[in-house]
Write a protein that holds these residues in place. Structure first.
Motif, PDB file in Angstrom:
ATOM      1  N   SER A   4       0.721  -1.136  -0.129  1.00  0.00           N
ATOM      2  CA  SER A   4       0.330  -0.332  -0.222  1.00  0.00           C
ATOM      3  C   SER A   4       0.888   1.299   0.173  1.00  0.00           C
ATOM      4  N   GLY A   5       1.607   1.360   1.468  1.00  0.00           N
ATOM      5  CA  GLY A   5       2.639   2.614   0.700  1.00  0.00           C
ATOM      6  C   GLY A   5       3.312   2.853  -0.784  1.00  0.00           C
ATOM      7  N   LEU A   6       4.395   2.072  -0.927  1.00  0.00           N
ATOM      8  CA  LEU A   6       4.501   1.833  -1.984  1.00  0.00           C
ATOM      9  C   LEU A   6       4.009   2.152  -3.112  1.00  0.00           C
ATOM     10  N   MET A   7       3.213   1.444  -3.009  1.00  0.00           N
ATOM     11  CA  MET A   7       1.817   1.746  -4.496  1.00  0.00           C
ATOM     12  C   MET A   7       1.983   3.424  -4.441  1.00  0.00           C
ATOM     13  N   SER A   8       0.648   3.502  -3.211  1.00  0.00           N
ATOM     14  CA  SER A   8       0.672   4.914  -2.756  1.00  0.00           C
ATOM     15  C   SER A   8       1.625   5.629  -3.229  1.00  0.00           C
ATOM     16  N   ASN A   9       2.603   6.155  -3.072  1.00  0.00           N
ATOM     17  CA  ASN A   9       3.709   6.434  -3.554  1.00  0.00           C
ATOM     18  C   ASN A   9       4.304   6.338  -5.228  1.00  0.00           C
ATOM     19  N   ALA A  10       4.125   5.938  -5.543  1.00  0.00           N
ATOM     20  CA  ALA A  10       4.543   4.887  -6.874  1.00  0.00           C
ATOM     21  C   ALA A  10       3.325   6.201  -7.901  1.00  0.00           C
ATOM     22  N   LEU A  11       2.164   5.867  -7.577  1.00  0.00           N
ATOM     23  CA  LEU A  11       0.921   6.268  -8.883  1.00  0.00           C
ATOM     24  C   LEU A  11       0.941   7.339  -8.450  1.00  0.00           C
ATOM     25  N   ARG A  12       0.644   8.762  -7.288  1.00  0.00           N
ATOM     26  CA  ARG A  12       1.180   9.671  -6.876  1.00  0.00           C
ATOM     27  C   ARG A  12       2.486  10.480  -7.841  1.00  0.00           C
ATOM     28  N   LEU A  13       3.784  10.318  -7.825  1.00  0.00           N
ATOM     29  CA  LEU A  13       5.043  10.244  -7.922  1.00  0.00           C
ATOM     30  C   LEU A  13       4.785  10.034 -10.373  1.00  0.00           C
ATOM     31  N   LEU A  14       4.196   9.067 -10.655  1.00  0.00           N
ATOM     32  CA  LEU A  14       4.500   9.169 -11.752  1.00  0.00           C
ATOM     33  C   LEU A  14       2.853   9.533 -12.440  1.00  0.00           C
ATOM     34  N   ASN A  15       2.360  10.894 -11.427  1.00  0.00           N
ATOM     35  CA  ASN A  15       0.800  11.058 -12.087  1.00  0.00           C
ATOM     36  C   ASN A  15       0.030  10.185 -12.518  1.00  0.00           C
TER      37      ASN A  15
END
Length: 577
Positions: A542-553
């Protein structure tokens, strides 16, 4: 009066004259031979004693992430060497030389005396240029320098397992450095110089061949995502006091590996106290039984037969199933003892999955698992990659069929597990995986019916978001699909399983409406606070996916879930200046 001696013995005189003439002819012939006939040989011998070819160092190619951030670079350094036959004659200069080299004088003296009959020894390799120049500024007879390059890894332990490292001669030893060694290594040049008999430079004659630097290499990983994965994994291991762990993130559409993190890790820039166990790229080398994370793959085999649909029900009462001496058990009881196929995944019912597998058959399970990459190489070309094990039996008994359906009796790597979920998320299409940045969309192969894959996506979304689902894997603002798993660890050197030793797993994808990323998380032997995959591995996902989705717009697809937050009044609070 006596006659002349020459006239008395004319033959002696003639012999002497003849010998002198022959000697003169021999000297003349030797002069002609040396200066005319053997001129090339003599010139070559003279050159061997004065003309030297000095190598021109060539730096190794740079390794970068997909955005050009450096992961491995070569920096210029100086290597100091000595001719002991010359240096041994100047013991008065040893103290200052040892001091500049950062060496104990007694150790330096002992080593020099032990090699007194040699003409070459390294004094210190890969010195910072400023320090090396300070040594050469002493002008100690018999001390010389060589220009070289040293490999430096800016990301340190964050990308160590993937990038690898080189040895002192810049030859690849691990990871990408080893796999692409011939591509990365440069070709040294050659410079012709004149030196005296003591090796001192007299004249720089010419460049015989220019140095050719190595080729650069752009990896598929995004260093930003790599940092996030490294941090999430480290925090999870600390929280649950786990032994090790690994994470793999894949771009569903291209098959590019965007992040690959392992713990424990090491610093490739300082390997003085490196432990061999920390060097292992666990995501590609360690194999394990995947447990319940395989159930969606088994369920897709059932749906592909056309005899099953997500709402078909299976009686799992009383939560156990006896097969000879083998007992299959469920961790959680089903309400009323009946579950549909989605409920089997949500409740992670071994009994329900086994009964479905009996109808599907072992060969169909095997074919589906093989199609998503189990039991075969990923094609990444990483040194030491393990293929795992996907068993195939001539006669499939119920025990083997059941065990395979819920993730036992086979072994996979973290990368293989991530690839399988990427195929599910890509509507059943398999694209070749890559550790290198791709400039074009690779061709995909349909290995699973598209409708089956889409149905599994919806079922896995219910597993995360439904009542009683794996809520710790949720990502605010996005629909997520995934499955947790908890697998007992096999005992090494004997049959059976270890007591109280587990692997916690979670694999999933997002956004649910149009999947872009797939992530697999493996936590090895958590010993504090629990060991179930939904408790230990799901929050990491959850933590990694949440940050990755936002980082990749990546556009959110579940904004209704986000709470509306009322902004504070812009008025100035009372009592504040």
């Amino acid at each position: 009066m006596h006659p002349n001696n020459g006239s008395l013995h004319p033959w002696r005189f003639r012999i002497v004259i003849g010998m002198l003439a022959l000697c003169s002819l021999a000297v003349c012939w030797r002069i002609v031979e040396l200066h005319v006939l053997d001129e090339g040989f003599l010139k070559n011998q003279g050159d061997k004693r004065s003309v030297r070819h000095v190598p021109i160092p060539a730096h190794r190619g740079q390794i970068t992430d997909r955005n050009g951030e450096p992961l491995a670079v070569s920096t210029p350094v100086l290597t100091i060497w000595a001719n002991p036959t010359q240096l041994i004659k100047h013991p008065d200069r040893w103290p200052e030389l040892a001091r500049e080299l950062g060496t104990d004088l007694a150790t330096f003296s002992e080593r020099l005396k032990a090699n007194a009959d040699k003409e070459f020894i390294y004094l210190r390799r890969r010195m910072v240029p400023a320090d090396g120049e300070a040594v050469m500024a002493l002008r100690v007879p018999g001390v010389y320098s060589i220009e070289e390059y040293r490999r430096f890894y800016p990301a340190g332990e964050v990308a160590a397992h993937l990038v690898g490292f080189t040895n002192v001669d810049e030859k690849g030893q691990e990871g990408i450095e080893l796999a692409y060694d011939h591509w990365l290594e440069g070709v040294p040049g050659k410079r012709q110089v004149l030196q005296d008999r003591r090796g001192r430079l007299i004249k720089d004659v010419q460049v015989v061949s220019n140095a050719r630097p190595g080729n650069d290499l752009a990896l598929s990983i995004d260093l930003r995502l790599q940092y996030l994965a490294h941090r999430q994994l480290r925090e999870a291991l600390q929280e649950f006091e786990a032994r090790a762990g690994s994470i793999v993130m894949i771009d569903v559409r291209t098959g590019e590996v965007l992040a690959m993190a392992n713990h424990p890790s090491y610093n490739p820039n300082n390997r003085a106290n490196l432990q061999p166990d920390a060097m292992r790229n666990r995501a590609l080398i360690d194999v394990f039984e995947p447990g319940s994370t395989v159930k969606p793959i088994s369920m897709s085999a059932a749906l592909a037969t056309g005899r099953w649909s997500p709402r078909d029900q299976v009686n799992v009462y009383p939560g156990t199933l006896q097969i000879g001496r083998y007992t299959i058990r469920d961790v959680s009881r089903a309400p009323g003892g009946v579950l549909d196929l989605t409920g089997i995944l949500l409740k992670s019912s071994n009994v329900g999955m086994s009964k479905v597998a009996f109808d599907v058959g072992g060969p169909a399970l095997y074919e589906t698992m093989h199609a998503v990459g189990f039991g075969q190489y990923t094609g990444l070309g990483f040194p030491g990659e393990r293929v795992g094990n996907l068993p195939s039996f001539r006669e499939w008994r119920q025990a083997e069929t059941a065990a395979l359906s819920y993730g036992y009796g086979l072994s996979v790597t973290t990368v293989q597990l991530a690839q399988a979920y990427a195929i599910l998320a890509n509507n059943g299409r398999k694209v070749p995986m890559s550790l290198l940045r791709l400039n074009e969309q690779p061709a995909a192969q349909q290995v699973m019916p598209e409708q089956v894959a889409r149905t599994i996506q919806g079922m896995l979304q219910e597993v995360v978001e439904g009542t009683g689902g794996t809520h710790r894997a949720r990502v605010p603002g996005y629909h997520v699909g995934g499955k947790s798993g908890t697998a007992r660890k096999t005992a090494s050197g004997s049959r059976g399983y270890q007591q109280d030793a587990y692997r916690s797993l979670f694999a999933g994808f997002a956004p649910g409406s149009n999947p872009r990323l797939a992530i697999a998380v493996v936590i090895d032997e958590p010993s504090k606070g629990g060991y179930y995959g939904g408790l230990v591995a799901a929050p990491v996902f959850s933590g990694l996916m949440s940050n990755a989705l936002r980082l990749l717009n990546i556009t959110p697809d579940n904004l209704n879930e986000l709470q509306q937050v009322e902004l504070p009044s812009p008025e100035r609070p009372e009592g504040r200046g």
